[in-house]
Design an enzyme around this catalytic site. Sequence first.
Site, short mmCIF file in Angstrom:
data_model
loop_
_atom_site.label_atom_id
_atom_site.label_comp_id
_atom_site.label_asym_id
_atom_site.label_seq_id
_atom_site.Cartn_x
_atom_site.Cartn_y
_atom_site.Cartn_z
N HIS A 164 -4.82 -0.62 5.75
CA HIS A 164 -4.42 0.14 6.95
C HIS A 164 -5.38 -0.06 8.13
O HIS A 164 -6.06 0.87 8.56
CB HIS A 164 -4.20 1.62 6.66
CG HIS A 164 -5.12 2.25 5.64
ND1 HIS A 164 -6.48 2.14 5.71
CD2 HIS A 164 -4.85 2.99 4.53
CE1 HIS A 164 -7.02 2.80 4.71
NE2 HIS A 164 -6.06 3.31 3.96
N LYS B 33 -9.03 -0.36 -6.19
CA LYS B 33 -9.09 0.34 -4.90
C LYS B 33 -10.44 1.02 -4.71
O LYS B 33 -10.86 1.84 -5.54
CB LYS B 33 -7.97 1.39 -4.84
CG LYS B 33 -7.92 2.18 -3.54
CD LYS B 33 -7.49 1.32 -2.36
CE LYS B 33 -7.66 2.02 -1.01
NZ LYS B 33 -6.57 2.92 -0.66
N HIS C 116 1.60 5.33 -1.70
CA HIS C 116 1.24 6.50 -2.51
C HIS C 116 2.54 7.12 -3.02
O HIS C 116 3.34 7.63 -2.22
CB HIS C 116 0.47 7.52 -1.68
CG HIS C 116 -0.80 6.98 -1.12
ND1 HIS C 116 -2.00 7.04 -1.79
CD2 HIS C 116 -1.06 6.32 0.03
CE1 HIS C 116 -2.95 6.46 -1.06
NE2 HIS C 116 -2.40 6.01 0.04
N ASP D 297 1.35 2.57 3.52
CA ASP D 297 0.51 3.75 3.33
C ASP D 297 1.34 5.03 3.39
O ASP D 297 0.86 6.08 3.81
CB ASP D 297 -0.64 3.80 4.36
CG ASP D 297 -1.71 4.82 3.97
OD1 ASP D 297 -1.78 5.19 2.78
OD2 ASP D 297 -2.46 5.26 4.87
N HIS E 224 -10.44 1.16 1.36
CA HIS E 224 -10.27 2.16 2.41
C HIS E 224 -11.50 1.98 3.28
O HIS E 224 -12.59 2.42 2.92
CB HIS E 224 -10.18 3.58 1.83
CG HIS E 224 -9.93 4.60 2.89
ND1 HIS E 224 -8.72 5.21 3.07
CD2 HIS E 224 -10.73 5.07 3.88
CE1 HIS E 224 -8.78 6.02 4.11
NE2 HIS E 224 -10.00 5.96 4.62
N HIS F 236 0.88 -1.19 0.00
CA HIS F 236 0.00 0.00 0.00
C HIS F 236 0.90 1.23 0.00
O HIS F 236 1.45 1.61 1.03
CB HIS F 236 -0.91 0.00 1.23
CG HIS F 236 -1.90 1.14 1.24
ND1 HIS F 236 -3.24 0.95 1.50
CD2 HIS F 236 -1.75 2.47 1.04
CE1 HIS F 236 -3.86 2.11 1.44
NE2 HIS F 236 -2.98 3.06 1.17
C1 NCD Z 1 -3.63 9.02 1.81
C2 NCD Z 1 -3.10 10.04 0.82
O1 NCD Z 1 -2.59 11.07 1.25
O2 NCD Z 1 -3.17 9.79 -0.40
N1 NCD Z 1 -3.77 9.64 3.09
C3 NCD Z 1 -3.82 9.01 4.29
O3 NCD Z 1 -4.07 9.69 5.29
N2 NCD Z 1 -3.56 7.73 4.43
C4 NCD Z 1 -4.90 8.43 1.31
C5 NCD Z 1 -5.34 7.21 2.09
O4 NCD Z 1 -4.75 6.14 1.97
O5 NCD Z 1 -6.30 7.33 2.86
ZN ZN Z 2 -3.34 4.98 1.50
#
Ligand code: NCD
Ligand code: ZN
Length: 347
Positions: free
Chosen positions: A175, A100, A16, A248, A137, A14
Amino acid sequence: MSTQITIIRPDDFHLHLRDGEMLSAVLPYSARIYGRALVMPNLIPPVTTAEQAENYRRRIIDARPEGSHFEPLMTCYLTDSTSPEALKAAYAVQAFHAVKLFPAGATTNSASGVTNIRKVYPVLEAMQEIGLPLSVHGEVVDPEVDIFDLEAVFIERILKPVRKTFPELKIVFEHLTSKEGVDYVYDQDENMVATITPHHLLLTRNDLFKGGMNPYMYCLPVAKTFKDREAVRKAAISGDERFFLGTDSAPHPAANKEKAGAAAGIFNAPTSLGYVTQVFDELSALDKLEGFTSIYGARFYGLSPNGSTVTLVKRDEPVEMDWQIETGGDVVKIFKPDTPLFWDLVD
Ligand code: NCD
Ligand code: ZN
């Protein structure tokens, strides 16, 4: 007492990575540690088609540091109008490893997400048929629900009906933060798994307010109570294959974190494996680390574990670093909880 550990190279299920300059700035930190990562599709605009995913995958490959073999595994952003047929065609060419589900309005860049789960039932049906995992999510969007209960309520309102209707659908509860979530996953079968983040192994909601309100401890789902953290920690070190690592890691420029309406997301890539190792060490569970970081997730996604290893050492003094990186004329701060870091990756 162990002071060094070598494990199969981990995967991050996971992540970003963003795009453009931010992608180039953050990618080396994940690529140094992880063999592969499941890359979240919440760009603006979101990654909703096989073509967009392939273009994004190429941009990630191009941004890799020289000599890196880091492999991005792409995901599809589910919307109310995702077509089951298009998804099947995309899956046939292995464009996506997961789809997702962001409930619309639940988190960062989720505005194009699903407004009503029933609208995507035909897509879930197709995914169940072909074996494509749904990554969720797991928080409801309901202003009447307490923010610390959003995950527990999601189980009741969304997960239970979906599981009942599509019992063979593979689902990843992303998460995981609550005892309710952990208990729920334990009650299910092998089609229901969960990722756990480094920060949810370390933080409680106290950390959001320690020494004054701290946006760098703010992510979604928000960290919860000591009891919840205990449940999440126990699941992580349990050796149960249904729980595995997804960092995450979610970078935001300081300007977006240090303001009213601070962005949710914690950039933990550089310190992620060190902190996970540290928690496992503190819980006398280093023998369970490799399964959690490097085996169970790969197995769930139908992949072989990575062919290389990483080594971590426990330093006598806390690990020193800049704790921030520069990009786009701003900085992105690195996850630094109230606990000094002693476990360090050695190249
Ligand atoms: C994530 C993001 O910033 O893209 N933020 C977070 O608080 N985890 C998005 C997500 O996974 O919820
Ligand atoms: Zn995330």
